[in-house]
Scaffold this active site. Sequence first.
Site, PDB file in Angstrom:
ATOM      1  CG  HIS A  67      10.250   3.868  -6.106  1.00 58.27           C
ATOM      2  ND1 HIS A  67       9.359   4.472  -5.230  1.00 58.27           N
ATOM      3  CD2 HIS A  67       9.881   4.277  -7.350  1.00 58.27           C
ATOM      4  CE1 HIS A  67       8.509   5.228  -5.920  1.00 58.27           C
ATOM      5  NE2 HIS A  67       8.800   5.113  -7.204  1.00 58.27           N
ATOM      6  CG  HIS A  92       6.097   3.178 -11.533  1.00 55.67           C
ATOM      7  ND1 HIS A  92       6.478   2.337 -10.502  1.00 55.67           N
ATOM      8  CD2 HIS A  92       6.560   4.404 -11.185  1.00 55.67           C
ATOM      9  CE1 HIS A  92       7.110   3.031  -9.581  1.00 55.67           C
ATOM     10  NE2 HIS A  92       7.185   4.290  -9.963  1.00 55.67           N
ATOM     11  CD  GLU A  96      11.046   9.201 -15.018  1.00 52.13           C
ATOM     12  OE1 GLU A  96      11.548  10.250 -14.603  1.00 52.13           O
ATOM     13  OE2 GLU A  96      10.317   8.468 -14.325  1.00 52.13           O
ATOM     14  CG  ASP A  97      14.016   6.286 -14.129  1.00 50.31           C
ATOM     15  OD1 ASP A  97      13.935   7.448 -14.564  1.00 50.31           O
ATOM     16  OD2 ASP A  97      13.552   5.928 -13.031  1.00 50.31           O
ATOM     17  CG  ASP A 159       5.369   7.009  -8.182  1.00 52.27           C
ATOM     18  OD1 ASP A 159       6.378   6.519  -7.650  1.00 52.27           O
ATOM     19  OD2 ASP A 159       5.416   7.936  -9.021  1.00 52.27           O
ATOM     20  CG  ASP A 279     -13.467  18.249  16.186  1.00 54.12           C
ATOM     21  OD1 ASP A 279     -12.408  18.770  16.580  1.00 54.12           O
ATOM     22  OD2 ASP A 279     -13.914  18.404  15.037  1.00 54.12           O
TER      23      ASP A 279
END
Length: 755
Positions: A67, A92, A96-97, A159, A279
């Site tokens: 990812h 990134h 957090e993880d 992301d 269109d």
Amino acid sequence: MDEQKLSDKEREIADDKMINDAFQHLLDTYLASRHRKRVEIITKAYNFARQAHKGVRRLSGEPYIMHPIAVAQIACEEMGLGSTSICSALLHDVVEDTDYTVEDIENIFGPKISQIVDGLTKISGGIFGDKASAQAENFKKLLLTMSDDIRVILIKICDRLHNMRTLASQPANKQYKIAGETLYIYAPLANRLGLNKIKTELEDLSFRYEHPEEYASIEKKLMDTEKQRDYLFDNFTEPIRKELDQMGITYSIKERVKSPYSIWCKMQNKHVIFDEIYDILAVRIIFEPKQRIEEINECFNIYVAISKIYKSHPDRLRDWVNHPKANGYQALHCTLMSNLGRWIEVQIRSDRMNEIAEHGLAAHWKYKEGEEYTEDEGELNNWLKTIREILDSPHPDAMDFLDSIKMNLFASEIFVFTPKGDIKTMPAGCTALDFAFSIHTDLGSHCIGAKVNHKLVPLSHKLSSGDQVDIIISKSQHVQPSWINFVTTAKARAKIQSIIRHENRKIEKKGEEILTNWLKEQGKEMTTSIIDRLSDLHELQRPETFFLALGNHTIILGDADLDELNGKNVNRKGAKGWRRYVPFLKSKKDEDNVQKTEQLSIGKDFNKKKPVIVNEQTISQLIFPDCCHPIPGDDILGFIDNRNHIEIHNRSCSVANKLKASFGPRIIDAKWDMHRVLFFDATIEIQGTDRTGLLLDIAQVISNQFGVNIHQLTIKTDEGIFDGKIELRVHDRNDVNVIIENLKKIGSLQEVQQI
């Protein structure tokens, strides 16, 4: 056992190859770009992130590190960003993880990368409380960091794009939440930054997950009509190519096909079918100017040349070359009549303009020595100023915050003149009162009207580009609560709210005293729990609003409030603001039973991953708000409200769009399982030319549709032209579609659409 070990070993080898190939592809893309070749720091970030995410897999089953690599690939290849952005994209999710902190990132990679990573790190909870989505608070932090470095928002869009591309592995309720946030916030954000290709892909992916059947239908029709479009394109462009060749211009001509989401929006807004959209095809001429300074003149030279070949539509010339859009977009648009009798839009751009159209403002951005970031000072700083105004204004909940974002950040711009001839840039849709507050708070507070182009207009008058505005004030004028309903700018809204809040504090105090005295009479003391329960009874989300209503005497405490505190069963139908749309049933007795049925209440053990089934037995336990009236066959979702009851919304409902963006964790999947027993409201609007027997023809079409009844028919005629509304009771969406198709066959009807 040995076979299992062998299988695990083989999987590990396959994973390593996949990861290494993906990172090598990223490096190859970066090395082929115009950026300085800082391979060492990118490799360092990759190794750090790979080690940090080791052993973790995504829901799709692939190693998690794929990812961040994919996000970095989008940043490099599709946005053209450099090594700082690539490193930040790779890192990134680390904070957090994993156990690593922002300080760790700063120590290893420096302050700039750590600042961007900090801005990208997701957070939980926040100023909006437990009931609001962390996404809104996350977005607010992202905007705050964006004020210092625009790359934060760009990587966040990368992301989101990769998450949308891999959304299939998520359960349905998560798909609706993520797709809703994307459509409500991230696609407009990409558009505002001029990232047209990414904006279009985000919209189409959201559409694909929210309305899969409509998406598949439009995709199929686009494939089925591809040969027709190719023939039209070749026939139309052949004489244009000959003319441009004679002029000695270096150019390319491309076919632009309208995206599925854009087609669907037009079908919904114009109430037309796919075949009635003319269109879908547009032609794009991209040329290399002989002299860069002459590229605007060359746009017009090409326009003059091709308008001699084909007749030009006089009302459809759009000069975005001399007056670029707010996101930097430049092109000359014209509409020409083809030899096959079709109007075709032609977009004329230089190669530089095309790069801006593809990469937005990123096409202007450059990096100095050491990759210090610089930006287009004028446009970008104006935008960042608007962001700061939004962030400075008080927002009690996520919905208000996201509304301000929508109204200010993504609005088109107009140019308005002061009485002295000075130009002021304002968002499109702004009012005279917005203009007054933009100049000075006192001017807005005492505004009683305005002169627009020397003509007297009210405060709510919407301004247009080129208007000259003179504000009229009076010292006796004071801020009115109703003003908040028509101002659109963050600054005006914040100032009005601030002034009203100051005045409301006295009324709230009075309401607090009323509640205290009433509770004493009942032998009770005021507690937070009591305030919350009574606020909830009257469907007021904040205690301040409840006290204000008590102080204004719009709420009078009575037996229902006492029953609520004593734990008795309360008929909430009598509480202020409670409204529920109830489907028409087979008889009046059945309808009464629906009103009395207790609503479904969600407990702790409720599985949000499973869809709620709407059938004849459960429908009376669910809430159908007034914002939309879904009927069987519509794409729907559920929303868990503040009382843990389930509301059912159309997935495309405007209120549902806000709920998905603001309260994502409370979105659940919902599916119909109806058996053509109950009846639902549907309204069809008709317009056309009046004639004898028309009403009979309409009635016959509807009566021939089995099981459908006309509830009400209203028709007005004026000089041979009529318009009307037919209110029906139908079983499902298919009934409505069949009726509309049959009504369209009546010769005198020009417009037939559901409203």
